[in-house]
Design a protein around this motif. Sequence first.
Motif, short mmCIF file in Angstrom:
data_model
loop_
_atom_site.label_atom_id
_atom_site.label_comp_id
_atom_site.label_asym_id
_atom_site.label_seq_id
_atom_site.Cartn_x
_atom_site.Cartn_y
_atom_site.Cartn_z
N THR A 153 0.82 -1.23 0.00
CA THR A 153 0.00 0.00 0.00
C THR A 153 0.85 1.27 0.00
OG1 THR A 153 -0.26 -0.01 2.41
CG2 THR A 153 -1.95 -1.14 1.12
N ILE A 154 1.78 1.33 -0.93
CA ILE A 154 2.67 2.50 -1.04
C ILE A 154 1.99 3.64 -1.81
CG2 ILE A 154 4.92 3.26 -1.95
CD1 ILE A 154 5.81 0.26 -1.54
N ILE A 175 -7.25 5.49 -11.85
CA ILE A 175 -7.88 4.31 -11.24
C ILE A 175 -7.43 4.23 -9.78
CG2 ILE A 175 -8.05 1.78 -11.34
CD1 ILE A 175 -7.35 2.02 -14.36
N LYS A 176 -8.37 3.90 -8.89
CA LYS A 176 -8.01 3.76 -7.47
C LYS A 176 -7.43 2.37 -7.26
CE LYS A 176 -11.80 6.87 -6.39
NZ LYS A 176 -12.43 6.78 -7.76
N GLU A 183 -6.97 -3.87 -2.35
CA GLU A 183 -7.53 -4.16 -1.03
C GLU A 183 -8.85 -4.93 -1.15
OE1 GLU A 183 -6.01 -3.57 2.10
OE2 GLU A 183 -4.42 -3.36 0.62
N GLU A 184 -9.64 -4.63 -2.16
CA GLU A 184 -10.90 -5.36 -2.36
C GLU A 184 -10.63 -6.83 -2.71
OE1 GLU A 184 -13.62 -1.50 -3.68
OE2 GLU A 184 -13.14 -3.02 -5.19
N LEU A 185 -9.54 -7.07 -3.43
CA LEU A 185 -9.15 -8.45 -3.73
C LEU A 185 -8.75 -9.17 -2.44
CD1 LEU A 185 -7.01 -8.01 -6.98
CD2 LEU A 185 -9.27 -9.05 -6.81
N LYS A 186 -7.97 -8.48 -1.59
CA LYS A 186 -7.54 -9.09 -0.32
C LYS A 186 -8.77 -9.45 0.52
CE LYS A 186 -3.07 -6.71 0.08
NZ LYS A 186 -2.33 -5.62 0.72
#
Lengths: 271, 232
Positions: free
Chosen positions: B202-203, B214-215, B221-224
Amino acid sequence: MHLDLTHLGKKVLDEKLPDITDFVRTYLGIDPSVNPVPIQPTAHYTMGGIPTDVDGRVIMDEKNTPLPGLYAAGECATVSVHGANRLGTNSLVDLVVFGRRSGKHAALYVKNTDFIPLPKKPEDGIQATISDLYSGTGTESVAKIRLELQNDMMDNASVYRNQKMLINAKNKLLELKKRYKNIALGDKSKQFNMELFEALELGFLLELASVLVESAVNRTESRGAHYREDFSKRDDTNWLKHTLAYKAGDKIDFRYKPVVITKYLPKERKY
Amino acid sequence: MKVTYKILRFDPEKDKKPYFKDYDVEVEPTDRILDGLNIIKWYQDSTLSYRRSCAHGICGSDAMEINGVNKLACKVLIQNVGSHITIKPIRGLRVIKDLIVDMEPFFEKYRSIKPYLINDDSLPTHERLQSVEDREIFDDTTKCILCASCTSSCPSFWWNSMYLGPSALVQAHRFIFDSRDHGADERLEIVNDLNGIWRCRTIFNCVDACPREIKITKAIEELKRALLHKHL
């Protein structure tokens, strides 16, 4: 000239036209939901011109004879579903329908065809072209000739044309083709030589421009995207036919193919 | 206005190592960085090599490091950068020549997440419809143009080139959260790897670099979270 999009509002512009809206913001610093956008004509789409049948097979004569193994689809191709001018959003037909049909047909063709014998040293032609470009010692540059070609085609062969303009363009092309033979590359490297690529491309552009200009000179009527100020009406008696161009040495031979009319009659566009 | 381009050059056919070369160029403030490169190539030094195609931020060919940040040369105006412009190739990928890097390892990672519709249902007679709400879930990640600005700005990728990288993960997100697609489980297993999503620290360099805004970190994070929910 300006295009006013402000009535659409910010939400609609951002959601339905995100790319166009982004271009205007990035390149002009204008918010199209607040201010009108300055506009100018540009080439938005190529109505290709490589004639094909409905399976994407390139055809080579007036009788629709396919050239075995050669396929074209998309902007480069002319399946002839659009008449003489493709209308907005209809490029999807070329992409989705004829892209798919061509791919399927090409796969079938490959499955049922053996390798054909190659002529002796088939690479000779293109290798000679490339080595000529590498060894050229002339004084002309690719970039300068291309810029003149762009300006001339924009001035004399774009939206509105007439005999005088097209003849000017034809003469200019003769001059540029002559000068093209006198170009020299500054980059002699073998790997990723983008200047060599641009030089080859310019040679093709000059040939294509000649086809465009000379067939426009011949066609003494207005039809679809071809508008002649000196022949502003459509002339079905003489010109309801496709132009086919053949390279004949330094000249171009023109032949014509009849238009097949099935369900829909060609009509004048009145909007 | 007059600007100076300082460009990192390298031609493997004759250079032992890369070097900077300066070019003075006359440009308009509203010209793009790409316009200046074209002026150099066409009228000053035709050996300068870089990729470009559409020139308006759609094809994704001309990602490069411009004054320390990854950008598309066609989407940055001179007036937003100033009169001293330093350009280098994007990092973490082998330089082939000047600003041209070998994109193959990048596309290999893209292919590894299976970037195509997976759905073995019998062919429908009409389109597979999707609600506006279902589409919104992955709308952001459909915007990726595979320019590699994000992946080549990522320190985790610089350190370990086995890392799938933000772009491939954005593409995985685009299919995993598409209601018409049935390949979510197999793709989640592909990204569930030390060199998959867990390599992301998350750099946020990727988010800064993305020309499509694109965010990316949010998508990763949504994949995690999707993986966590699947295994809980």
